[in-house]
Design an enzyme around this catalytic site. Structure first.
Site, PDB file in Angstrom:
ATOM      1  NE  ARG A  89      -3.584  -0.171   2.527  1.00  6.68           N
ATOM      2  CZ  ARG A  89      -3.936  -0.874   3.616  1.00  6.68           C
ATOM      3  NH1 ARG A  89      -3.501  -0.506   4.810  1.00  6.68           N
ATOM      4  NH2 ARG A  89      -4.705  -1.931   3.493  1.00  6.68           N
ATOM      5  NE  ARG A 158      -2.339   1.341   9.580  1.00  8.79           N
ATOM      6  CZ  ARG A 158      -3.223   0.360   9.390  1.00  8.79           C
ATOM      7  NH1 ARG A 158      -4.172   0.487   8.491  1.00  8.79           N
ATOM      8  NH2 ARG A 158      -3.157  -0.745  10.106  1.00  8.79           N
ATOM      9  CE  LYS A 221      -7.550  -0.246  11.875  1.00  5.84           C
ATOM     10  NZ  LYS A 221      -8.034  -1.041  10.736  1.00  5.84           N
ATOM     11  CE  LYS A 223      -7.864   3.070   9.482  1.00  7.37           C
ATOM     12  NZ  LYS A 223      -9.000   2.343   8.865  1.00  7.37           N
ATOM     13  CB  CYS A 442     -13.249  -4.263   1.590  1.00 11.03           C
ATOM     14  SG  CYS A 442     -13.979  -5.872   1.952  1.00 11.03           S
ATOM     15  CB  CYS A 448      -8.597  -9.728   2.257  1.00  7.33           C
ATOM     16  SG  CYS A 448      -8.645  -9.231   3.993  1.00  7.33           S
ATOM     17  CB  CYS A 487     -14.084  -9.630   7.518  1.00  5.53           C
ATOM     18  SG  CYS A 487     -12.973  -8.220   7.741  1.00  5.53           S
ATOM     19  CB  CYS A 491     -11.518  -2.113   4.904  1.00  4.70           C
ATOM     20  SG  CYS A 491     -10.338  -2.936   6.000  1.00  4.70           S
TER      21      CYS A 491
END
Length: 577
Positions: A89, A158, A221, A223, A442, A448, A487, A491
């Site tokens: 990414r 991120r 993480k 953001k 996603c 994934c 899931c 995302c």
């Protein structure tokens, strides 16, 4: 193994020292500042994978180890290791990309990424299908155009997001510049990255490698995003730290500060939940970097380092209380936040089509279904955008909704770009129903490792069936946000969509209804673990009712609450009730 944080690993303001760490915290603390054994693993030609600990450390380098799940069972039967490959990414603050950078991305994707690129919901690119022996070449290729993958994943700050408001060109430029500064300021220093991927020598120093992050970085993480009203395209309330631009006729005045957003959750774990950020005050533009330090510092020092499922900033806030957190932020800043200023959001979608900015230059935003750039039958997206990049003298902007803006087009270049769009079959990208234009998914299967169900590969066909319902109820042109995730991690930000779907098992999803049209409200589960037939039946009922009895300007998410299909979610803790 028990690791004790040394004074250099934590802020001197830490009032309750954490003496024990969970397994991932222990790994970070003993990783030699994220070096691990990554360099050695890249040289091992006997496997397409790296060591399990290194797979976690490589996330800080912007890289995820994955495998082709379509082939997993067959390879197991043949007693072969999984078809390992990697996702990388790119760190792309605010989603702004130069034509030269686009051409390099295209070159690398054709060489190593099976001739496809993915535009993400955080305004950046993902390469999929990278093989281990091609990782260095990919990252060094990015370096040639001043791009990298530092901090695009992992327990750190991120990629920083920024609204794409093409008609507000001057304001966007000013806010984007601040978002870029925030990104450069907040990421780890990552000497390991330069050594492993660029081949630089390790330099001895008496100074700590990570003066802010220490040896254990963030608990999870973190953001950050910058929104420019009236469009909440970045879903600012889903950010750990959000800056909402306040401007008047004289220009940018500052930002309202919002903290505590986050959408990840775990099925059958009611202690986990999505949460929307709270606005806590106002700051001037010159205070943005100090606010980043103060807010991140609170989470670094008080976030849960034992239970990763409870380690996001949203839980730190709910555990300690918003007033306490705000007070500690202000103590670190050395001043009190100003009173929040008035602002108004009207949507969280993109302004699809042509727009002319206040600088007189043109901007074309194109719908890219689920962010997938590839050469498709009748629509050569890879070839088309490569040809446009070769003659474009402006920018590309990746939107937070997986779409693409060809920005800053001059009067002279516009006819050439229109001709190339026609040549490659791209003129029809925006000729979609309002529902499809407000959809996101996603990646999910097959790459994934967390996916429980299809998402990117399935949503287009499901939308076709829902469009039949919309046509029947004369709602084809009514914008409704719909998002699908393979899931519960969220995302694609499904928990703030008017219609949200999260995967539970192959062909099975939770259906959520009632999110806010401009991202201001969480939705609530309406059906659990159901297949397509039940989803379509539920939507047929609610859409029919909406068509008959909606108020003139009432969004679908508001209607399903007013009509009693779901109760309004007023706080993250109520999401599972």
């Amino acid at each position: 193994m028990t690791v004790t944080l040394s004074p250099s690993d934590r802020s001197r303001d830490l009032s309750q020292p954490l003496d024990r760490l969970g397994p991932d915290e222990t790994l970070k603390a003993s990783s030699d500042q994220l070096r691990g054994t990554i360099s050695q693993g890249l040289l091992d030609r006997l496997t397409g994978a790296v060591a399990p600990d290194d797979t976690k450390l490589m996330k800080f380098h912007g890289i995820y180890q994955q495998d082709d799940r379509d082939l997993r069972d067959e390879r197991r039967r043949q007693k072969l290791e999984p078809a390992y490959q990697f996702m990388a990414r790119v760190r792309l603050p605010g989603g702004v990309c130069t034509p030269a950078q686009w051409l390099k991305m295209d070159e690398l994707a054709r060489a190593y990424g099976q001739e496809t690129l993915r535009l993400t919901t955080r305004q950046t690119f993902q390469f999929h299908w990278l093989l281990k022996h091609n990782l260095k070449a990919t990252i060094q290729g990015l370096h040639e155009v001043l791009l990298d993958t530092v901090s695009a994943c992992g327990d750190d700050a991120r990629g920083v997001m920024c609204s794409v408001n093409p008609h507000l060109s001057a304001l966007h430029a000013e806010v984007y510049a601040l978002s870029k500064q925030a990104s450069d300021h907040a990421i780890p220093r990552m000497r390991a990255y330069h050594e492993i991927w660029y081949g630089q020598e390790r330099v001895a120093s008496s100074e700590p490698e990570e003066p802010f992050y220490g040896r254990t970085y963030m608990p999870r993480k973190f953001k950050i995003g910058f929104a420019i009203p009236p469009v909440n395209d970045i879903d600012v309330y889903a950010q750990d730290l959000g800056f909402i631009a306040i401007a008047d006729e004289t220009g940018l005045q500052g930002f309202n500060v919002a903290i505590g957003g986050g959408l990840g959750r775990t099925d059958q774990a009611p202690a986990t939940y999505p949460r929307l950020a709270d606005v806590i005050g106002f700051v001037k533009p010159g205070d943005v970097l100090a606010v980043c330090d103060a807010v991140m510092g609170v989470q670094r020092d008080y976030g849960d380092r034992k239970d990763r499922s409870h380690a996001r900033f949203k839980y730190t806030i709910d555990d300690r209380g918003l007033d306490w957190i705000k007070g500690d932020i202000e103590r670190r800043l050395g001043f009190e936040l100003g009173e929040a200023r008035a602002y108004d959001f009207v949507s969280n979608g993109d302004a699809i089509g042509w727009r002319t900015g206040d600088d007189g230059r043109h901007h074309l935003t194109l719908f890219i279904e689920n962010g997938r750039i590839a050469n498709l039958p009748g629509r050569a997206l890879m070839d088309g955008f490569r040809d446009i990049a070769e003659i474009h003298d402006g920018e590309f902007r990746l939107t937070p909704n997986q779409n693409l803006t060809i920005a800053q087009i001059s009067d002279e270049k516009r006819p050439e770009i229109e001709r190339l769009l026609e040549k490659h079959g791209l003129c029809g990208l925006n000729r979609q129903s309002a529902l499809r234009l407000n959809s996101m998914a996603c990646v999910a299967l097959p790459t994934c490792g967390l996916a429980m169900a299809e998402s990117e590969r399935y949503l287009p066909s499901l939308l076709t069936r829902i469009e039949t319902l919309l046509d029947r109820h004369r709602l084809t042109d009514k914008p409704i946000t719909i998002r699908m995730s393979g899931c519960p991690n969220g995302c694609s930000r499904p928990y703030i969509a008017e219609i949200g779907l999260s995967g539970r098992a192959p062909g099975k999803y939770n259906l959520y209804l009632g999110g806010g049209f401009h991202g201001q409200r969480l939705n609530r589960m309406y059906l659990e673990n159901v297949g397509e037939e039940a989803i379509l039946a539920a939507l047929d009922t609610t859409l029919s009712h909406y068509a008959r009895e909606r108020l003139e300007t009432e969004p679908f998410g508001d209607f399903v609450i007013r009509a009693g299909y779901v109760k309004e979610v007023k706080a993250g803790k109520d999401f599972n009730s």
